[in-house]
Design an enzyme around this catalytic site. Structure first.
Site, PDB file in Angstrom:
ATOM      1  N   PRO A 180       0.828  -1.205   0.000  1.00 22.45           N
ATOM      2  CA  PRO A 180       0.000   0.000   0.000  1.00 22.45           C
ATOM      3  C   PRO A 180       0.860   1.252   0.000  1.00 22.45           C
ATOM      4  CG  PRO A 180      -0.850  -1.596   1.541  1.00 22.45           C
ATOM      5  CD  PRO A 180       0.474  -2.131   1.068  1.00 22.45           C
ATOM      6  N   GLU A 181       0.513   2.196  -0.848  1.00 26.41           N
ATOM      7  CA  GLU A 181       1.241   3.456  -0.895  1.00 26.41           C
ATOM      8  C   GLU A 181       0.514   4.484  -0.034  1.00 26.41           C
ATOM      9  OE1 GLU A 181       3.057   4.465  -4.613  1.00 26.41           O
ATOM     10  OE2 GLU A 181       2.963   2.416  -5.347  1.00 26.41           O
ATOM     11  N   LYS A 185       3.592   5.490   4.810  1.00 27.00           N
ATOM     12  CA  LYS A 185       3.017   4.156   4.758  1.00 27.00           C
ATOM     13  C   LYS A 185       2.716   3.586   6.146  1.00 27.00           C
ATOM     14  CE  LYS A 185       5.527   3.103   0.481  1.00 27.00           C
ATOM     15  NZ  LYS A 185       6.460   2.170  -0.194  1.00 27.00           N
ATOM     16  N   ASN A 209       6.155   1.913  -5.516  1.00 26.98           N
ATOM     17  CA  ASN A 209       6.636   1.565  -6.840  1.00 26.98           C
ATOM     18  C   ASN A 209       5.841   2.225  -7.960  1.00 26.98           C
ATOM     19  OD1 ASN A 209       8.867   0.142  -7.719  1.00 26.98           O
ATOM     20  ND2 ASN A 209       7.660  -1.585  -8.447  1.00 26.98           N
ATOM     21  N   ARG A 241      13.280  -3.821  -6.496  1.00 28.63           N
ATOM     22  CA  ARG A 241      11.922  -3.516  -6.944  1.00 28.63           C
ATOM     23  C   ARG A 241      11.932  -3.258  -8.449  1.00 28.63           C
ATOM     24  NH1 ARG A 241       8.453  -1.819  -2.943  1.00 28.63           N
ATOM     25  NH2 ARG A 241       6.861  -2.274  -4.509  1.00 28.63           N
TER      26      ARG A 241
END
Length: 332
Positions: free
Chosen positions: A2-3, A52, A229, A322
């Protein structure tokens, strides 16, 4: 993972449905039994997000810190009073050029990125909704109360009418006020916490003194809070910035524009529940983008497809463990 926008939305759900109420806490899974026993019976006084991470403040100077990480999610059930400050995802909010567009039906994301607050507000209803990056939407919970425990629930928070179940977090523990403040002090600025102008100065100074690639700096939560991301890839493309550029070589005006773009995109994400990163869309394009993330992003998850601007094949590489998506032509 989750961003930032998702965590802020979760905090707002707690603010509407739990703050000011006595909360019963339990740990059905058993891994948070001591902490749950310590918190149970206390009144929830505050819910806040920083990047976050989320912090729930209880009476008696006790804080519950939660970091969802890659797999964490909150499930809400019961009588959920939706935050009226978050607009419905009906195509009318989130982009200034779309205000006033006559799109009367809610837009449901086929990838499951919506949360309850992006479907309609304000309203009071008995539903079950998952709050995470991969929201599963609404399900009828039936008449059983409290709802049955499903899966590995680390923490269950319960009022007389509302239930919140936490599954799979990276971090979940009780903190003192000093420990909570120390955790926050280690985080970079969040546009929705404190003065955005001060945040811009902190972000600019942090980026401009480092030789680390900007793609890594944007994901460093000590540099800036909340970017993950998706937002990282999209922000770099929107700035037409090569992701490998060392932070100290990025012109100051570009660094400042990155921050201001994050301010805009985070606000849209909190409002709509979706990471909308494309601008100047027609009403039909906007509706399609709100319904499907394939139409919502410039480069993210588009490896091998032509760039929407120049036609060059979108590149995919790994950086900092990532995936990074970018256009080698637009982002030279």
């Amino acid at each position: 993972m989750p961003e930032g926008h998702s965590v802020h939305r979760i905090a707002r759900q707690f603010d509407r449905n739990f703050v000011g109420r006595e909360v019963r806490a339990s740990s059905p899974q058993g891994r948070f039994s001591e902490g749950a026993e310590f918190l149970s019976g206390r009144e929830l006084l505050e819910a806040k997000a920083v990047g976050k991470q989320m912090f729930l403040g209880f009476d008696g100077d006790a804080w519950l810190r939660v970091h969802l990480g890659l797999y964490g999610a909150w499930d809400f059930a019961g009588e959920i009073l939706v935050d009226p400050t978050i607009a419905s995802a009906n195509g009318r909010m989130g982009q200034t050029n779309q205000r006033g567009t006559d799109l009367d039906a809610p837009i449901l994301d086929d990838a499951g990125e919506n949360s309850l607050t992006s479907i309609g507000a304000p309203r009071r209803t008995r539903v079950h909704v998952r709050m995470s990056e991969q929201t599963k939407g609404l399900e009828d919970e039936g008449d059983q109360w409290p709802p049955p425990v499903v899966g590995q629930v680390r923490v269950r928070l319960l009022t007389d009418v509302t239930c919140a179940d936490l599954r799979g977090p990276t971090a979940c523990h009780v903190q003192t006020p000093d420990e909570m403040l120390a955790t926050i002090a280690k985080l970079g600025p969040d546009p929705l916490v404190g003065d955005p102008a001060e945040g811009e100065e902190r972000f600019t100074a942090a980026v401009r003194k480092k030789g680390t690639p900007i793609a890594l700096l944007l994901m460093d939560q000590a540099v800036v809070s909340g970017i993950g991301n998706v937002y990282r890839a999209e922000m770099l493309f929107r700035a037409r910035l090569n992701p490998h550029t060392p932070g100290k070589q990025v012109p100051e005006d570009v660094v400042r524009e990155l921050w201001r773009d994050w301010v805009r995109l985070l606000a849209i994400g909190v409002e709509t529940g979706q990471m909308m990163t494309m601008d100047d869309l027609s009403p039909d394009e906007y509706r399609a983008a709100m319904a499907s993330r394939d139409d919502r992003h410039w480069v993210y998850h588009r490896a091998g497809l032509p760039c929407r601007v120049c036609g060059t094949e979108i590149a995919l590489e790994e950086i900092g463990a990532r995936k990074l998506y970018w256009c080698p032509s637009c982002q030279r």
